[in-house]
Design a protein around this motif. Structure first.
Motif, PDB file in Angstrom:
ATOM      1  N   GLN A  79       0.918  -1.267   0.057  1.00 60.18           N
ATOM      2  CA  GLN A  79      -0.212  -0.101  -0.007  1.00 60.18           C
ATOM      3  C   GLN A  79       0.836   1.176   0.067  1.00 60.18           C
ATOM      4  N   CYS A  80       1.812   1.254   0.663  1.00 60.37           N
ATOM      5  CA  CYS A  80       2.943   2.242   0.915  1.00 60.37           C
ATOM      6  C   CYS A  80       3.651   2.743  -0.820  1.00 60.37           C
ATOM      7  N   LEU A  81       3.957   1.542  -1.186  1.00 60.04           N
ATOM      8  CA  LEU A  81       4.554   1.849  -2.420  1.00 60.04           C
ATOM      9  C   LEU A  81       3.663   2.085  -3.397  1.00 60.04           C
ATOM     10  N   LEU A  82       2.333   1.923  -3.401  1.00 54.98           N
ATOM     11  CA  LEU A  82       1.523   2.039  -4.312  1.00 54.98           C
ATOM     12  C   LEU A  82       1.016   3.638  -4.125  1.00 54.98           C
ATOM     13  N   ALA A  83       0.966   3.966  -2.906  1.00 56.04           N
ATOM     14  CA  ALA A  83       0.557   5.362  -2.640  1.00 56.04           C
ATOM     15  C   ALA A  83       1.798   6.236  -3.323  1.00 56.04           C
ATOM     16  N   ILE A  98       3.791  10.009  -7.865  1.00 58.39           N
ATOM     17  CA  ILE A  98       4.510  10.299  -8.827  1.00 58.39           C
ATOM     18  C   ILE A  98       3.788  10.443 -10.269  1.00 58.39           C
ATOM     19  N   ILE A  99       2.852   9.449 -10.285  1.00 58.43           N
ATOM     20  CA  ILE A  99       2.052   9.817 -11.471  1.00 58.43           C
ATOM     21  C   ILE A  99       1.220  11.078 -11.671  1.00 58.43           C
ATOM     22  N   ALA A 100       0.799  11.515 -10.380  1.00 58.28           N
ATOM     23  CA  ALA A 100      -0.201  12.884 -10.152  1.00 58.28           C
ATOM     24  C   ALA A 100       0.778  13.795 -10.615  1.00 58.28           C
ATOM     25  N   PHE A 101       1.992  13.805 -10.233  1.00 55.72           N
ATOM     26  CA  PHE A 101       2.667  15.265 -10.212  1.00 55.72           C
ATOM     27  C   PHE A 101       3.692  15.035 -11.633  1.00 55.72           C
ATOM     28  N   THR A 102       3.569  14.006 -12.417  1.00 54.75           N
ATOM     29  CA  THR A 102       3.999  13.832 -13.842  1.00 54.75           C
ATOM     30  C   THR A 102       3.341  14.493 -14.710  1.00 54.75           C
ATOM     31  N   PRO A 103       3.940  15.377 -15.601  1.00 50.38           N
ATOM     32  CA  PRO A 103       3.042  16.189 -16.644  1.00 50.38           C
ATOM     33  C   PRO A 103       2.865  14.791 -17.671  1.00 50.38           C
ATOM     34  N   PHE A 104       1.642  14.911 -18.445  1.00 54.44           N
ATOM     35  CA  PHE A 104       1.417  13.741 -19.529  1.00 54.44           C
ATOM     36  C   PHE A 104       1.684  14.371 -20.720  1.00 54.44           C
ATOM     37  N   THR A 105       2.804  14.085 -21.141  1.00 55.68           N
ATOM     38  CA  THR A 105       3.417  14.797 -22.484  1.00 55.68           C
ATOM     39  C   THR A 105       4.048  13.731 -23.083  1.00 55.68           C
ATOM     40  N   TYR A 159       8.619   7.332 -19.175  1.00 55.13           N
ATOM     41  CA  TYR A 159       8.773   7.177 -17.646  1.00 55.13           C
ATOM     42  C   TYR A 159       7.330   7.064 -17.087  1.00 55.13           C
ATOM     43  N   LEU A 160       6.258   7.532 -17.438  1.00 51.46           N
ATOM     44  CA  LEU A 160       5.056   7.117 -16.972  1.00 51.46           C
ATOM     45  C   LEU A 160       4.537   5.475 -17.281  1.00 51.46           C
ATOM     46  N   LEU A 161       5.115   5.066 -18.397  1.00 52.58           N
ATOM     47  CA  LEU A 161       4.570   3.730 -18.814  1.00 52.58           C
ATOM     48  C   LEU A 161       5.309   2.642 -17.554  1.00 52.58           C
ATOM     49  N   LEU A 162       6.520   3.067 -17.324  1.00 50.62           N
ATOM     50  CA  LEU A 162       7.464   2.287 -16.162  1.00 50.62           C
ATOM     51  C   LEU A 162       6.828   2.433 -15.100  1.00 50.62           C
ATOM     52  N   VAL A 163       6.358   3.545 -14.453  1.00 51.61           N
ATOM     53  CA  VAL A 163       5.906   3.576 -13.337  1.00 51.61           C
ATOM     54  C   VAL A 163       4.333   2.733 -13.396  1.00 51.61           C
ATOM     55  N   ILE A 164       3.662   2.990 -14.363  1.00 52.84           N
ATOM     56  CA  ILE A 164       2.475   2.303 -14.172  1.00 52.84           C
ATOM     57  C   ILE A 164       2.601   0.743 -14.351  1.00 52.84           C
ATOM     58  N   ILE A 165       3.702   0.414 -15.028  1.00 55.78           N
ATOM     59  CA  ILE A 165       3.785  -1.178 -14.847  1.00 55.78           C
ATOM     60  C   ILE A 165       4.285  -1.427 -13.370  1.00 55.78           C
ATOM     61  N   LEU A 166       5.083  -0.859 -12.679  1.00 60.44           N
ATOM     62  CA  LEU A 166       5.421  -1.075 -11.426  1.00 60.44           C
ATOM     63  C   LEU A 166       4.207  -1.044 -10.600  1.00 60.44           C
ATOM     64  N   SER A 167       3.432  -0.067 -10.696  1.00 62.03           N
ATOM     65  CA  SER A 167       2.144   0.107 -10.141  1.00 62.03           C
ATOM     66  C   SER A 167       1.435  -1.308 -10.201  1.00 62.03           C
ATOM     67  N   THR A 202      -3.802  16.644 -11.410  1.00 66.97           N
ATOM     68  CA  THR A 202      -2.958  16.051 -10.085  1.00 66.97           C
ATOM     69  C   THR A 202      -3.762  15.964  -9.132  1.00 66.97           C
ATOM     70  N   TYR A 203      -4.917  16.601  -8.681  1.00 64.20           N
ATOM     71  CA  TYR A 203      -5.621  16.449  -7.443  1.00 64.20           C
ATOM     72  C   TYR A 203      -6.557  15.289  -7.642  1.00 64.20           C
ATOM     73  N   SER A 204      -7.168  15.141  -8.824  1.00 59.18           N
ATOM     74  CA  SER A 204      -7.873  14.182  -9.175  1.00 59.18           C
ATOM     75  C   SER A 204      -7.354  12.776  -8.635  1.00 59.18           C
ATOM     76  N   ILE A 205      -6.135  12.568  -9.269  1.00 64.77           N
ATOM     77  CA  ILE A 205      -5.309  11.203  -8.949  1.00 64.77           C
ATOM     78  C   ILE A 205      -4.899  11.332  -7.319  1.00 64.77           C
ATOM     79  N   LEU A 206      -4.551  12.609  -6.881  1.00 66.59           N
ATOM     80  CA  LEU A 206      -4.246  12.142  -5.402  1.00 66.59           C
ATOM     81  C   LEU A 206      -5.278  11.987  -4.709  1.00 66.59           C
TER      82      LEU A 206
END
Length: 314
Positions: free
Chosen positions: A2-6, A11-18, A24-32, A88-92
């Motif tokens: 749970q802590c790792l997922l948070a 990280i996803i919330a504060f990373t711009p979707f560009t 980078y986002l894909l890697l974080v999503i895979i880890l999630s 950002t706030y939606s994902i948070l």
């Protein structure tokens, strides 16, 4: 987990979707996804270990309903909040929910129900396959979610082809579908008080059977594919999937409880159920691309017939 997922979701919330951050986002999503899967296995194992014979159906009803509610919040809920709060706030908001569960886990003490006294040996995956009827039960677990997954995926394509907007498809198959699945879970929980889970499983597949026939009829008279018929179809589909999921979760948990490594055996079943949903969804997309929707419905119909033959004496 749970802590790792948070942390990962933050990280996803504060990373711009560009386009520059896509890899980078894909890697974080895979880890999630890996962390979430590990968390799911732990949760399922805990539920299976601590369940009692008179609470198995209720536990599985709660598990399925909780899963569906989570999908509603994490999917449609975040999407709705996006327009008002931003990305950002939606994902948070999801992180806030995770922290609530972390607090609960911190103050909660797992009860000792004596389930570990049954065997002093460490659980092993290969021990599952040594059990009597293990292969039959595993085959059943793999086949059962297939038809519902095929129908749900195919429905999305049909609605898009008939000029439903993407948001409309999301409302009907997402919000509407999940809400009716919750209704199906509630119905299954009520029926399981007096009925055997195989009976409620057959009821769910009977609904799917008639739903396929209904879709095949509408496929030939497409002018009748409208919001009213779609609502009816999604209601039947949601109730049937909810009923089927609670039933098969109960059946597999009962089987797991009869062994010496409940949590591990139940985790194998849960992984198989998810694998079946992935396969069903993928096959549906392939068939829609190269053949037609009737072939997809026919495949789902065949799987339902095979399943009923497998459980006809249950």
């Amino acid at each position: 987990m749970q802590c790792l997922l948070a942390i990962l979701i933050t990280i996803i919330a504060f990373t711009p979707f560009t386009s520059e951050t896509t890899t980078y986002l894909l890697l974080v999503i895979i880890l999630s996804c890996i962390v979430s899967a590990t968390l799911d296995i732990a949760t399922d194992g805990l539920a299976a270990d601590l369940s009692q014979n008179n609470t198995i159906s209720q536990i599985n009803s709660i598990q399925v309903m909780g899963n569906i509610t989570g999908m509603l919040i994490g999917g449609a809920g975040v999407t709705v909040c996006y327009d008002y709060l931003g990305k950002t706030y939606s994902i948070l908001l999801l992180v806030v929910i995770i922290f609530v569960s972390i607090i609960q886990l911190t103050i909660w003490t797992e009860p000792n129900l004596g389930h570990n006294s049954r065997s002093n040996s460490r659980a092993r995956i290969h021990n599952f396959f040594k059990r009597k009827n293990a292969y039959n039960m595993l085959l059943l677990a793999i086949m059962i979610p297939f038809a519902g997954s095929v129908i749900l995926t195919t429905t999305k394509f049909i609605l898009l082809d008939h000029e439903f907007s993407v948001s409309d498809v999301g409302i009907y198959t997402g919000i509407g579908g999940y809400l009716t699945m919750l209704l199906g879970c509630a119905i299954a929980a009520y029926l399981l008080k007096t009925k055997h889970p195989y009976q409620t499983l057959k009821l769910g597949f009977a609904l799917l059977f008639f739903l396929i026939l209904f879709w095949c009829l509408l496929y030939n008279i497409p002018d009748y594919i409208n919001p009213i018929t779609t609502t009816i179809m999604m209601t039947i589909l949601g109730i049937s999937i909810g009923t089927i999921n609670v039933s098969i979760y109960t059946i597999t948990m009962i089987f797991a409880k009869q062994g010496m490594q409940t949590a591990t055996d139940y985790a194998i079943f849960q992984s198989s159920l998810l694998f079946s949903e992935i396969i069903g969804s993928s096959i549906s997309m392939t068939i829609a691309e190269y053949f037609n929707y009737l072939i997809a419905f026919l495949l789902a119909l065949i799987s339902i017939i095979v399943i009923n033959l497998m459980i006809r004496n249950k």
